[in-house]
Design an enzyme around this catalytic site. Structure first.
Site, PDB file in Angstrom:
ATOM      1  N   GLU A  97       0.753  -1.195  -0.294  1.00  0.00           N
ATOM      2  CA  GLU A  97       0.014  -0.053  -0.045  1.00  0.00           C
ATOM      3  C   GLU A  97       0.945   1.202   0.053  1.00  0.00           C
ATOM      4  O   GLU A  97       2.040   1.274   0.715  1.00  0.00           O
ATOM      5  CB  GLU A  97      -0.871   0.077   1.169  1.00  0.00           C
ATOM      6  CG  GLU A  97      -1.678   1.075   1.529  1.00  0.00           C
ATOM      7  CD  GLU A  97      -2.946   1.581   0.468  1.00  0.00           C
ATOM      8  OE1 GLU A  97      -2.491   1.435  -0.790  1.00  0.00           O
ATOM      9  OE2 GLU A  97      -4.160   1.619   0.656  1.00  0.00           O
ATOM     10  N   ASP A  98       0.446   2.358  -0.614  1.00  0.00           N
ATOM     11  CA  ASP A  98       1.242   3.849  -0.518  1.00  0.00           C
ATOM     12  C   ASP A  98       1.194   4.351   0.738  1.00  0.00           C
ATOM     13  O   ASP A  98       2.321   4.631   1.426  1.00  0.00           O
ATOM     14  CB  ASP A  98       0.562   4.433  -1.800  1.00  0.00           C
ATOM     15  CG  ASP A  98      -0.807   5.199  -1.437  1.00  0.00           C
ATOM     16  OD1 ASP A  98      -1.529   4.255  -0.572  1.00  0.00           O
ATOM     17  OD2 ASP A  98      -1.381   5.606  -2.438  1.00  0.00           O
ATOM     18  N   PHE A 150      -0.503  16.776   3.494  1.00  0.00           N
ATOM     19  CA  PHE A 150      -0.811  15.832   2.145  1.00  0.00           C
ATOM     20  C   PHE A 150       0.337  15.759   1.170  1.00  0.00           C
ATOM     21  O   PHE A 150       1.036  17.099   0.903  1.00  0.00           O
ATOM     22  CB  PHE A 150      -2.027  16.748   1.460  1.00  0.00           C
ATOM     23  CG  PHE A 150      -2.763  16.004   0.414  1.00  0.00           C
ATOM     24  CD1 PHE A 150      -3.797  15.237   1.124  1.00  0.00           C
ATOM     25  CD2 PHE A 150      -2.231  16.060  -0.927  1.00  0.00           C
ATOM     26  CE1 PHE A 150      -4.155  14.298  -0.180  1.00  0.00           C
ATOM     27  CE2 PHE A 150      -2.933  15.120  -1.826  1.00  0.00           C
ATOM     28  CZ  PHE A 150      -3.975  14.412  -1.329  1.00  0.00           C
ATOM     29  N   VAL A 151       0.621  14.499   0.695  1.00  0.00           N
ATOM     30  CA  VAL A 151       1.968  14.319  -0.148  1.00  0.00           C
ATOM     31  C   VAL A 151       1.393  13.937  -1.526  1.00  0.00           C
ATOM     32  O   VAL A 151       0.502  13.467  -1.699  1.00  0.00           O
ATOM     33  CB  VAL A 151       2.773  13.382   0.580  1.00  0.00           C
ATOM     34  CG1 VAL A 151       3.246  13.780   1.960  1.00  0.00           C
ATOM     35  CG2 VAL A 151       2.255  12.016   0.790  1.00  0.00           C
ATOM     36  N   ARG A 163       2.078  12.189  -9.795  1.00  0.00           N
ATOM     37  CA  ARG A 163       2.359  10.980  -9.449  1.00  0.00           C
ATOM     38  C   ARG A 163       3.599  10.419 -10.066  1.00  0.00           C
ATOM     39  O   ARG A 163       4.448   9.779  -9.435  1.00  0.00           O
ATOM     40  CB  ARG A 163       1.389   9.811 -10.044  1.00  0.00           C
ATOM     41  CG  ARG A 163      -0.050   9.910  -9.361  1.00  0.00           C
ATOM     42  CD  ARG A 163      -0.628   8.708  -9.930  1.00  0.00           C
ATOM     43  NE  ARG A 163      -2.302   8.495  -9.788  1.00  0.00           N
ATOM     44  CZ  ARG A 163      -2.813   8.093  -8.465  1.00  0.00           C
ATOM     45  NH1 ARG A 163      -2.194   7.808  -7.605  1.00  0.00           N
ATOM     46  NH2 ARG A 163      -4.324   8.143  -8.680  1.00  0.00           N
TER      47      ARG A 163
END
Ligand code: IMP
Length: 175
Positions: A97-98, A150-151, A163
């Protein structure tokens, strides 16, 4: 317009940590075959780098669930958008997972995959934002713990953009 405010984790640091995670997984699964499951779409870049640092036999597959900002943010509901092609029964499975944010996505995925009787199930996550957690859940393998920001970049998006950045950066959505 949103704006990138700073680099949080640069390309070299990511590379080094991914190498370490791959070595750790390789040690733990020596002599075994691993079914590595990438969560679309955010984990794709991490996934591609990670599997090349693992020296066991690896089979890959992908699963997609409803994304960030969709209904689960308010209702806690997570939906499957694309299921696996591979069977899970009897396999040693690692979910890749990210980021673990509220934890709702991972909680849902673990429940779904455990119901399919894997031999084992572990989670490898690149980032963890513990401040935002709504359910108690953690990763077996973790890249970095980050603050509540928030990245974007290295697979992470804002409205499907950024992305392809090589570094993990902080975005100010009001920017
Ligand atoms: P959770 O269900 O709240 O843990 O959400 C996990 C998902 O939210 C991740 O797979 C990401 O797609 C998304 N997400 C959470 N935080 C961020 C972020 O800072 N940037 C980009 N996506 C994020």
């Amino acid at each position: 317009m949103s704006k990138i405010t700073k680099v949080l984790i640069d390309e070299n640091k990511i590379k080094e940590r991914v190498r370490e995670l791959g070595a750790e997984i390789s040690r733990d699964y020596q002599g075994k075959d691993i079914l590595m499951i990438g969560i679309l779409r955010g984990s794709v870049i991490f996934f591609a780098d990670l599997i090349r640092e693992i020296n066991c036999n690896v089979v890959i597959d992908f699963i997609s669930v409803s994304s960030y900002g969709a209904s689960h943010k308010t209702t806690g509901e997570v939906r499957m958008m694309k299921d696996l092609d591979e069977a899970v029964d009897g396999k040693d499975v690692v979910i890749v997972e990210d980021i673990v944010d509220t934890g709702l996505t991972l909680q849902y995925l673990k429940k779904v995959l455990l119901s399919r009787n894997p031999n084992s199930l572990k989670v490898c996550c690149l980032l963890d934002k513990p401040e935002r957690r709504k359910v108690e859940i953690s990763s077996d393998y973790l890249g970095f713990t980050i603050p509540n920001e928030f990245v974007v970049g290295y697979g992470f998006d804002y409205a499907q953009k950024y992305r392809n950045l090589k570094d993990i950066c902080v975005l100010d959505p009001k920017g």
